[in-house]
Design an enzyme around this catalytic site. Structure first.
Site, PDB file in Angstrom:
ATOM      1  CE  LYS A  68      -3.840  -2.356   2.245  1.00 48.09           C
ATOM      2  NZ  LYS A  68      -4.435  -2.791   3.497  1.00 48.09           N
ATOM      3  CD  GLN A  92      -3.521  -4.207   6.630  1.00 46.66           C
ATOM      4  OE1 GLN A  92      -3.417  -3.162   6.013  1.00 46.66           O
ATOM      5  NE2 GLN A  92      -3.937  -5.321   6.041  1.00 46.66           N
ATOM      6  CG  ASP A 150     -10.651  -0.990   4.384  1.00 46.91           C
ATOM      7  OD1 ASP A 150     -10.625  -1.223   3.158  1.00 46.91           O
ATOM      8  OD2 ASP A 150      -9.956  -1.593   5.212  1.00 46.91           O
TER       9      ASP A 150
END
Ligand code: NAP
Length: 280
Positions: free
Chosen positions: A49, A93, A116
């Protein structure tokens, strides 16, 4: 003509478009990733990422906390990032170490920074068809279907897997395209009955070789979201060699959905930046 969906090219194209937009409009998007613990797979995902962000001009901050930290500390960190106007996207995460309440922690993220798409607000807005930040993997899947001109209207689409991250947002996105959606999961009695009927089959279970050639019809479009490690190499949830012979289109693993997930994270970060700064 090849029936392989090339996620690498598609992701490069999307990243290039974002890079040009960032440069042209002088945008300064900034993504922060919070990691708790030292999960090996997470370390690799975060490295990817970071690399992807930097390749298009998105600033990247990695906050790595030990797994001895409390849930409250993680929430304080999220609140600090919520209040920091230089941070546009916040991602926790997953998975978090055992004992951490993922839902509670993620829901502390300001929905406008929730790249997200997992906060109650974004999940609800997606269901209501309001513009919002949508989970990156389902976005990537939809982008691949769009790029490969897969018509979804009135088509039978079967999703295998109903996670909050992949399967559930896909239900909404596919309904928005007027597909007829069926969803299978670990308690489904006869998965083959559903997969065999599908014009488009999307699989996200984390079980290698779950889908075999007898479970699909000729000409099916197959999107394999699964990422599994087998004998030191990666594979999806679909028996690629046999199913690809029947499919009109199929994603490989690696090189299919994975790169699109990362590209859509960048897309979401730029979208979040623009929303926060009132840019169309
Ligand atoms: P998850 O949260 O573990 O969910 C798995 C889903 O699959 C659950 O809904 C589960 O059913 C269902 N399932 C499990 N075994 C099944 C079986 N034998 N038959 C039918 N359904 C079954 O996983 P996830 O986060 O959605 O991820 C799924 C896979 O996609 C993993 O391999 C993951 O690494 C991969 N992934 C890839 C990307 C990417 O960028 N390519 C992104 C995210 C995830 P229940 O609900 O009944 O338990």
């Amino acid at each position: 003509m090849s029936n392989i969906i090339d996620g690498i090219s598609a992701s490069l194209e999307l990243k290039n478009k974002l890079k040009i937009e960032i440069e042209k409009k002088d945008l300064t998007p900034h993504l922060a990733v919070i990691q708790v613990g030292d999960n090996k797979a997470s370390n690799i995902y975060i490295k990817n990422k970071k690399r992807a962000c930097e390749s298009v001009g998105i600033s990247f901050t990695h906050i790595k906390l030990p797994d001895t930290i409390s849930e409250d500390f993680v929430i304080k960190e999220i609140k600090r990032l919520n209040n920091d106007i230089s941070i546009n996207g916040i991602l926790v995460q997953l998975p978090l170490p055992i004992g951490f309440d993922e839902g509670k922690i993620i829901n502390e993220i300001n929905p406008l920074k929730d790249v997200d798409g997992l906060t109650f607000s974004n999940v609800g807005n997606l269901a209501l068809e309001n513009d919002c930040l949508v989970s990156c993997t389902p976005l990537g899947v939809m982008e691949l279907l769009r790029l490969y001109k897969v018509d979804l209207e009135g088509k039978d689409v079967c999703i295998v897997g109903r996670s909050n991250l992949v399967g559930k947002p896909l239900i909404q996105l596919l309904l928005q395209k007027d597909a007829t959606v069926s969803v299978c999961h670990s308690k489904s009695k006869n998965i083959k009955e559903y997969t065999k009927k599908a014009d488009v089959l999307i699989v996200a279970t984390g079980h290698p070789n779950l889908i075999t050639k007898d479970m699909v019809k000729e000409g099916v479009v197959v999107i394999d979201v699964g990422i599994n490690k087998e004998n030191d190499s990666l594979c999806g949830d679909v028996s690629f060699n046999e199913v690809s012979k029947k499919a009109s289109l199929i994603t490989p693993v690696p090189g299919g959905v994975g790169p699109m997930t990362v590209a859509c994270l960048l897309k979401n970060t730029v979208k979040a930046y623009k929303i926060q700064n009132g840019i169309k």
